[in-house]
Write an enzyme that holds these catalytic residues in place. Sequence first.
Site: not given
Ligand code: NAD
Length: 480
Positions: A150, A248, A282, A461
Amino acid sequence: MQMLKNYIGGELVDPVQGHYIDNVEPATGQVYSQIPESTSEDLERAISAAEAAQPEWAALSLEQRAAILTRVADTIDDHSNELAKAEAIDNGKPFMLAKNVDIYRSSANIRFFAQAITQFSSESHATGNDAINYTLRDPIGIVGCISPWNLPLYLFTWKIAPALAAGNAVIAKPSEITPMTAYLFSKICIEAGLPKGVLNILHGTGPSIGNPLTTHPKVKAISFTGGTSTGAHISRVTAGMFKKLSLELGGKNPTLVFADCDFEDTVDNVVRAAFSNQGQICLCGSRIYIERPIYDKFKAAFIEKVRELKIGDPLDADTQHGALVSKPHMEKVLSYIELAQEEGGTVLTGGKRVSLDGRCQNGFFVEPTVIEGLDNSCRTNQEEIFGPVCTIMPFDSDEEAVTLANASEYGLASSIWTSDLKRAHRVAKQIEAGIVWVNCWLLRDLRTPFGGVKSSGVGREGGLEALRFFTETKNVCIKY
Ligand code: NAD
């Protein structure tokens, strides 16, 4: 077709197995580049490079490390237009948002931690008249940083910068959905003279490279930002490995609008909080609670502003609302809009996919959508949609507002809009969230702790919290 490469040991390299996956431009729906589908073999190369580089990197003086990182930040600034355009193409976000928020913040993250490490100090404790204790904070060694789609370069650098500043070698994995600026960042690191092997960037999916990275025994800490279910998976597969974990995760953030708020300012900012980056931040406020005496007036003004948001080609300078990041994500968002209506909600504005003229006619655009008439406990109000969809609901008292806000498995961010200072403090204290904004939203000071409670994550963080996370603590006790 552009083929992206991994960044290992200071070089841009192809994946060992030679497999690539498609990368799609969300505004057109077209594949426009390919990225390595890295595997454990690429990881082993990165581990070797990181192991070789880390001791020398950690041995540099803080000023030397800070100077190198500052050069990386400056080089981002030198390429800011190119990076902002790449981010807009890769993610679908408006170019102006990419330039003013994402890329601006990426160099700010690195510059901030380059300076912060020079100010990082540890404690000492005099123990009566018997002894003195002092605390050492050493680099951990090799750490893994995994980021979502995002805010691609923004969140990638938010992790990498403190990890490197603290003297670690990093193996980083950007989202496979938005890999482009991480790839350009590897070129920037080469241009800026970051020592080889200190940062290694591996592209690919969760199963292909995310899993091997998180479970590798030599990777001693994982900083992860992404979805709650992925965070839970990482917790499970690393259980018993005694790694440091910072998670996060998702959010479903409440926005509390009180009748005594500064009306115009609140309307403007609640629109921004709900729909910035097409609602894909997020921290976006997707559950909007409005005190009943101003409910109808606020609703009318809010909808009018939402309708003014200009949907368009992310590359056009006046676009305010771009494309959603992918087709599956757009379909998920549209399915929630349908679900909201099945649950009894009324769509007040938006609700549909948009087809633009010209090059964007097959893009993943969805109108900013406002829904009312839903119960707080329904799925639309409980599950993270992560798109341009918000709900509005009335409340009658401070207590009710807090109860509604807290009735969620998530607890990342929240905002309160009121001119009553006492109420602001009281409600801020009662809200279950890691971040509370009062009469503002997304006003960031990089020194402050950042993170969530409940299913929104573990750890914080930002500022010293991040430097503490990326260091190992050792106490030394000396008897007089
Ligand atoms: P996601 O969990 O699908 O992917 C995030 C990252 O994790 C990607 O690089 C992905 O390839 C990797 N990943 C996926 N499966 C994995 C595994 N089994 N082991 C290790 N890495 C793996 O999330 P997304 O769809 O990319 O992002 C959206 C989500 O992120 C939303 O839920 C949003 O709220 C959250 N988000 C949170 C914050 C925060 O600071 N709390 C900030 C931004 C986004």
